[in-house]
Write a protein that holds these residues in place. Structure first.
Motif, PDB file in Angstrom:
ATOM      1  N   LYS A   5      -5.041   7.222  -3.279  1.00  0.00           N
ATOM      2  CA  LYS A   5      -5.000   5.944  -2.590  1.00  0.00           C
ATOM      3  C   LYS A   5      -4.581   4.884  -3.608  1.00  0.00           C
ATOM      4  O   LYS A   5      -5.262   4.665  -4.604  1.00  0.00           O
ATOM      5  CB  LYS A   5      -6.377   5.604  -2.005  1.00  0.00           C
ATOM      6  N   VAL A   6      -3.465   4.228  -3.345  1.00  0.00           N
ATOM      7  CA  VAL A   6      -2.905   3.282  -4.316  1.00  0.00           C
ATOM      8  C   VAL A   6      -2.442   2.021  -3.604  1.00  0.00           C
ATOM      9  O   VAL A   6      -1.798   2.088  -2.555  1.00  0.00           O
ATOM     10  CB  VAL A   6      -1.719   3.916  -5.085  1.00  0.00           C
ATOM     11  N   LYS A   7      -2.761   0.883  -4.210  1.00  0.00           N
ATOM     12  CA  LYS A   7      -2.312  -0.407  -3.684  1.00  0.00           C
ATOM     13  C   LYS A   7      -1.745  -1.224  -4.837  1.00  0.00           C
ATOM     14  O   LYS A   7      -2.285  -1.225  -5.944  1.00  0.00           O
ATOM     15  CB  LYS A   7      -3.480  -1.161  -3.037  1.00  0.00           C
ATOM     16  N   TYR A   8      -0.640  -1.943  -4.558  1.00  0.00           N
ATOM     17  CA  TYR A   8       0.000  -2.782  -5.559  1.00  0.00           C
ATOM     18  C   TYR A   8       0.035  -4.225  -5.073  1.00  0.00           C
ATOM     19  O   TYR A   8       0.239  -4.486  -3.883  1.00  0.00           O
ATOM     20  CB  TYR A   8       1.426  -2.299  -5.841  1.00  0.00           C
ATOM     21  N   ASN A   9      -0.155  -5.153  -6.013  1.00  0.00           N
ATOM     22  CA  ASN A   9      -0.113  -6.584  -5.714  1.00  0.00           C
ATOM     23  C   ASN A   9       1.148  -7.209  -6.321  1.00  0.00           C
ATOM     24  O   ASN A   9       1.524  -6.889  -7.455  1.00  0.00           O
ATOM     25  CB  ASN A   9      -1.355  -7.277  -6.283  1.00  0.00           C
ATOM     26  N   LEU A  10       1.768  -8.099  -5.574  1.00  0.00           N
ATOM     27  CA  LEU A  10       2.983  -8.764  -6.040  1.00  0.00           C
ATOM     28  C   LEU A  10       2.658  -9.679  -7.218  1.00  0.00           C
ATOM     29  O   LEU A  10       1.728 -10.475  -7.167  1.00  0.00           O
ATOM     30  CB  LEU A  10       3.597  -9.579  -4.904  1.00  0.00           C
ATOM     31  N   ARG A  11       3.460  -9.570  -8.280  1.00  0.00           N
ATOM     32  CA  ARG A  11       3.258 -10.405  -9.460  1.00  0.00           C
ATOM     33  C   ARG A  11       4.460 -11.305  -9.747  1.00  0.00           C
ATOM     34  O   ARG A  11       4.292 -12.457 -10.125  1.00  0.00           O
ATOM     35  CB  ARG A  11       2.961  -9.530 -10.678  1.00  0.00           C
ATOM     36  N   SER A  12       5.687 -10.790  -9.580  1.00  0.00           N
ATOM     37  CA  SER A  12       6.870 -11.588  -9.913  1.00  0.00           C
ATOM     38  C   SER A  12       8.019 -11.234  -8.992  1.00  0.00           C
ATOM     39  O   SER A  12       8.117 -10.106  -8.498  1.00  0.00           O
ATOM     40  CB  SER A  12       7.297 -11.354 -11.373  1.00  0.00           C
ATOM     41  N   VAL A  13       8.895 -12.241  -8.781  1.00  0.00           N
ATOM     42  CA  VAL A  13      10.103 -12.057  -7.985  1.00  0.00           C
ATOM     43  C   VAL A  13      11.278 -12.600  -8.787  1.00  0.00           C
ATOM     44  O   VAL A  13      11.285 -13.761  -9.181  1.00  0.00           O
ATOM     45  CB  VAL A  13      10.017 -12.806  -6.635  1.00  0.00           C
ATOM     46  N   VAL A  14      12.263 -11.750  -9.062  1.00  0.00           N
ATOM     47  CA  VAL A  14      13.482 -12.175  -9.744  1.00  0.00           C
ATOM     48  C   VAL A  14      14.569 -12.350  -8.683  1.00  0.00           C
ATOM     49  O   VAL A  14      14.835 -11.434  -7.902  1.00  0.00           O
ATOM     50  CB  VAL A  14      13.932 -11.157 -10.809  1.00  0.00           C
ATOM     51  N   THR A  15      15.193 -13.525  -8.655  1.00  0.00           N
ATOM     52  CA  THR A  15      16.179 -13.871  -7.630  1.00  0.00           C
ATOM     53  C   THR A  15      17.536 -14.165  -8.269  1.00  0.00           C
ATOM     54  O   THR A  15      17.597 -14.814  -9.322  1.00  0.00           O
ATOM     55  CB  THR A  15      15.715 -15.098  -6.835  1.00  0.00           C
ATOM     56  N   VAL A  71       0.849  -1.193   0.000  1.00  0.00           N
ATOM     57  CA  VAL A  71       0.000   0.000   0.000  1.00  0.00           C
ATOM     58  C   VAL A  71       0.885   1.244   0.000  1.00  0.00           C
ATOM     59  O   VAL A  71       1.630   1.482   0.940  1.00  0.00           O
ATOM     60  CB  VAL A  71      -0.945   0.012   1.220  1.00  0.00           C
ATOM     61  N   MET A  72       0.783   2.050  -1.056  1.00  0.00           N
ATOM     62  CA  MET A  72       1.614   3.244  -1.197  1.00  0.00           C
ATOM     63  C   MET A  72       0.905   4.507  -0.720  1.00  0.00           C
ATOM     64  O   MET A  72       1.482   5.598  -0.774  1.00  0.00           O
ATOM     65  CB  MET A  72       2.007   3.426  -2.666  1.00  0.00           C
ATOM     66  N   THR A  73      -0.324   4.386  -0.265  1.00  0.00           N
ATOM     67  CA  THR A  73      -1.120   5.565   0.111  1.00  0.00           C
ATOM     68  C   THR A  73      -0.400   6.505   1.075  1.00  0.00           C
ATOM     69  O   THR A  73      -0.462   7.725   0.905  1.00  0.00           O
ATOM     70  CB  THR A  73      -2.467   5.123   0.708  1.00  0.00           C
ATOM     71  N   PRO A  74       0.304   6.010   2.128  1.00  0.00           N
ATOM     72  CA  PRO A  74       0.968   6.945   3.054  1.00  0.00           C
ATOM     73  C   PRO A  74       2.027   7.817   2.391  1.00  0.00           C
ATOM     74  O   PRO A  74       2.370   8.870   2.918  1.00  0.00           O
ATOM     75  CB  PRO A  74       1.618   5.998   4.086  1.00  0.00           C
ATOM     76  N   PHE A  75       2.524   7.390   1.239  1.00  0.00           N
ATOM     77  CA  PHE A  75       3.582   8.133   0.572  1.00  0.00           C
ATOM     78  C   PHE A  75       3.081   8.882  -0.659  1.00  0.00           C
ATOM     79  O   PHE A  75       3.863   9.489  -1.378  1.00  0.00           O
ATOM     80  CB  PHE A  75       4.702   7.179   0.143  1.00  0.00           C
ATOM     81  N   MET A  76       1.765   8.822  -0.894  1.00  0.00           N
ATOM     82  CA  MET A  76       1.200   9.416  -2.093  1.00  0.00           C
ATOM     83  C   MET A  76       0.732  10.840  -1.855  1.00  0.00           C
ATOM     84  O   MET A  76       0.475  11.255  -0.720  1.00  0.00           O
ATOM     85  CB  MET A  76       0.009   8.581  -2.579  1.00  0.00           C
ATOM     86  N   GLU A  92       2.034  -4.923  -9.344  1.00  0.00           N
ATOM     87  CA  GLU A  92       1.074  -4.374 -10.305  1.00  0.00           C
ATOM     88  C   GLU A  92      -0.041  -3.653  -9.561  1.00  0.00           C
ATOM     89  O   GLU A  92      -0.541  -4.133  -8.541  1.00  0.00           O
ATOM     90  CB  GLU A  92       0.485  -5.498 -11.162  1.00  0.00           C
ATOM     91  N   ARG A  93      -0.411  -2.496 -10.072  1.00  0.00           N
ATOM     92  CA  ARG A  93      -1.411  -1.666  -9.404  1.00  0.00           C
ATOM     93  C   ARG A  93      -2.777  -2.341  -9.391  1.00  0.00           C
ATOM     94  O   ARG A  93      -3.217  -2.926 -10.375  1.00  0.00           O
ATOM     95  CB  ARG A  93      -1.514  -0.316 -10.111  1.00  0.00           C
ATOM     96  N   ASP A  94      -3.444  -2.259  -8.247  1.00  0.00           N
ATOM     97  CA  ASP A  94      -4.787  -2.822  -8.085  1.00  0.00           C
ATOM     98  C   ASP A  94      -5.805  -1.793  -8.570  1.00  0.00           C
ATOM     99  O   ASP A  94      -5.978  -0.740  -7.950  1.00  0.00           O
ATOM    100  CB  ASP A  94      -5.034  -3.161  -6.618  1.00  0.00           C
ATOM    101  N   PRO A  95      -6.502  -2.061  -9.679  1.00  0.00           N
ATOM    102  CA  PRO A  95      -7.435  -1.067 -10.229  1.00  0.00           C
ATOM    103  C   PRO A  95      -8.695  -0.903  -9.396  1.00  0.00           C
ATOM    104  O   PRO A  95      -9.450   0.058  -9.594  1.00  0.00           O
ATOM    105  CB  PRO A  95      -7.755  -1.624 -11.616  1.00  0.00           C
ATOM    106  N   HIS A  96      -8.958  -1.847  -8.483  1.00  0.00           N
ATOM    107  CA  HIS A  96     -10.197  -1.813  -7.708  1.00  0.00           C
ATOM    108  C   HIS A  96     -10.017  -1.142  -6.350  1.00  0.00           C
ATOM    109  O   HIS A  96     -10.979  -1.031  -5.585  1.00  0.00           O
ATOM    110  CB  HIS A  96     -10.723  -3.236  -7.509  1.00  0.00           C
ATOM    111  N   PHE A  97      -8.820  -0.703  -6.021  1.00  0.00           N
ATOM    112  CA  PHE A  97      -8.554  -0.116  -4.698  1.00  0.00           C
ATOM    113  C   PHE A  97      -8.942   1.367  -4.699  1.00  0.00           C
ATOM    114  O   PHE A  97      -8.524   2.119  -5.581  1.00  0.00           O
ATOM    115  CB  PHE A  97      -7.077  -0.254  -4.351  1.00  0.00           C
TER     116      PHE A  97
END
Length: 527
Positions: A463-473, A454-459, A522-527
């Motif tokens: 109000k913006v929320k992002y969901n994890l999609r991929s992790v590169v290791t 959730v990036m809202t405190p820094f926006m 990836e940004r959550d369009p429903h948040f």
């Protein structure tokens, strides 16, 4: 200094990456807009060899006295300088050639980190201070009037044998208002040039700053053409027109066809795990894939970067994909790449996105705002607003700029690292440290990250929320070798491990246990 993350409404993806060399986690969105290279010729403007023109180089300025007044000595920026005008420099009568006070005098004011403009209009007995940050610097006006400008004008008045009083006490001092406010911390010079231009042309300055986005390119074109353009013409005003290069809505959800397809691996040819892992992450980014599938202006035989990516994406839906053609294309946008060498996945990602955007606009002449409407910009670009406040005068300077990387300190929890980055700090200079032997090493600090960010405190007002999609290791202890793998959430919502051509089932829990090098949210369009 207090930074804020300003995400445009259509911004879809944020990529988080941990670097091997410098301690920190970086938030990647997109690079600054790509601009074509501009070459400005340094050749002098030729002077026609007609009667009345003097083309030789004058070794002594006194030689000007031997020329007729109408002789044109120099032509530059569309302005002809005659011998008569230069002769004024040989005496004290240099304000103009008619022994009249100039209509207007421009005095740029430098305040250390900021430029303002003072405009003196002798015939109107008016001195006006223009500040694009809204400052009211009466101290500057008073000092200039009492110690500099009025003394100078008074001297010129008497030197030109003017009769009557100089009216030294009747001058009006004022700070201009309603002249538009600078939206960032770097355009003050552009505002100074604009104010001077408007005053010189006798035009009103309003609070609107619609002219700003295209003004830099407009000024550059004028310098290159050595001529001033008319800002009131339709051609000049066109610099403010924004052309949307990708008017298609950003897609955030997989369609039914994609959910039914199976993802395969990519063969690791020539040590290209750095590219294969990054591409797998991109191929599981919904907005990016939607663009690859929707852009129909390319042809089957096209070998551009976009088409090579589209074909590679389609191939891996049918079978294990062979990246040979794509590998051969790397040299076209990455001159330092040599086949068979190991590279950094983050560096590859930055170069790939930059060149996709560049190819999208390579044949177009557009202003800056239009250049930032490519699919790459709309999907990956964010904006960072940084506010710097002077501890003494409390003056604020706000800068809003597109960003790719936010260098935040390494903390055990990603959220805590972001909090520290966005917190206020006292700027006292920049410090850095270097290994005693000049060696680099991999930072192995594990950073805990969440499936939802959730990036809202820094926006800024969003109000913006992002969901994890991929992790590169990155697997390995060295910064110069090792292996890359990717754990990604597939269209069927299952997490899978992509290790070159091998694909195995994974889970969200296992994904959160990976020592991440890059995180794709990836940004959550429903948040």
């Amino acid at each position: 200094m207090s930074p804020q993350f300003v995400s445009p409404e259509n911004n879809s993806s944020v990529m988080l990456s941990q670097t091997n060399i410098t301690p920190g986690i970086v938030v990647n969105s997109r690079r600054d807009p790509i601009s074509p290279a501009i070459v400005i010729s340094s050749d002098e403007e030729p002077i026609p060899e007609n009667e009345g023109y003097h083309i030789s180089n004058l070794l002594n300025i006194e030689d000007v006295a031997n020329l007729t007044d109408e002789t044109i000595v120099l032509v530059k920026f569309g302005i002809s300088i005659t011998a008569k005008q230069l002769k004024n420099l040989l005496s004290t009568e240099w304000l103009d050639d008619d022994k009249e006070l100039a209509r207007v005098i421009f005095i740029p004011i430098h305040l250390g980190l900021h430029w303002c403009l003072c405009v003196v209009e002798p015939k109107a007995l008016d001195i006006t201070y223009y500040d694009s940050m809204g400052g009211k610097n009466m101290t500057c006006l008073n000092v200039m009037c009492q110690d500099d400008v009025l003394k100078y004008l008074s001297f010129e008045w008497r030197n030109k044998n003017k009769t009557g009083p100089f009216f030294e006490g009747r001058w009006r001092l004022r700070c201009a208002t309603g002249i538009g406010k600078q939206p960032n911390g770097f355009d003050c010079g552009i505002f100074v040039c604009y104010y001077a231009r408007m005053v010189c042309e006798g035009r009103d300055i309003t609070a609107s700053i619609d002219w700003l986005p295209g003004m830099r390119r407009h000024i550059l074109n004028e310098i290159n053409a050595c001529a001033l353009d008319d800002l009131t013409t339709s051609n000049s005003s066109s610099v403010d027109i924004v052309i949307d290069l990708y008017p298609i809505p950003i897609i955030h959800e997989w369609d039914a066809e994609s959910r039914a397809l199976k993802s395969h691996g990519i063969i690791n040819k020539y040590n290209i795990c750095f590219a294969a892992s990054t591409l797998q992450a991109l191929f599981h980014c919904v907005p990016f894939v939607a663009w690859l599938k929707s852009d129909a202006h390319h042809r089957v035989d096209c070998d551009c970067l976009f088409c090579l990516l589209s074909k590679l994406y389609s191939d891996r839906l049918k079978q294990i994909a062979d990246p040979d053609k794509f590998i051969n294309s790397l040299k076209s946008f990455w001159p330092d790449y040599h086949k068979g060498t190991q590279q950094d996945s983050h560096e590859f990602l930055v170069k790939l996105l930059d060149n996709l955007a560049l190819q999208f606009v390579s044949d177009l002449e557009l202003n800056v705002r239009s250049l930032r409407t490519t699919p790459i910009h709309k999907i990956f670009e964010g904006e960072l607003c940084t506010t710097v406040t002077c501890c003494e005068c409390r003056r604020e300077s706000a800068t809003t700029a597109p960003f790719q990387i936010l260098s935040v300190p390494i903390k055990p929890v990603l959220l805590e690292a972001c909090k520290q980055f966005f917190a206020e700090e006292l700027i006292q200079g920049y410090k850095f440290s270097v290994d005693e032997w000049g060696n680099t090493y991999k930072i192995k600090t594990f950073v805990k990250y969440q499936p939802v960010f959730v990036m809202t405190p820094f926006m800024k007002n969003a109000k913006v929320k992002y969901n994890l999609r991929s992790v590169v290791t990155h697997i390995g202890d060295s910064t110069n070798s090792g292996h890359y793998i990717t754990v990604a959430q597939c269209p069927d919502l299952q997490f899978r491990n992509f290790n070159d051509q091998t694909v195995t089932l994974s889970s969200l829990r296992k994904a959160l246990e990976e020592p991440a090098y890059m995180l794709f949210y990836e940004r959550d369009p429903h948040f």
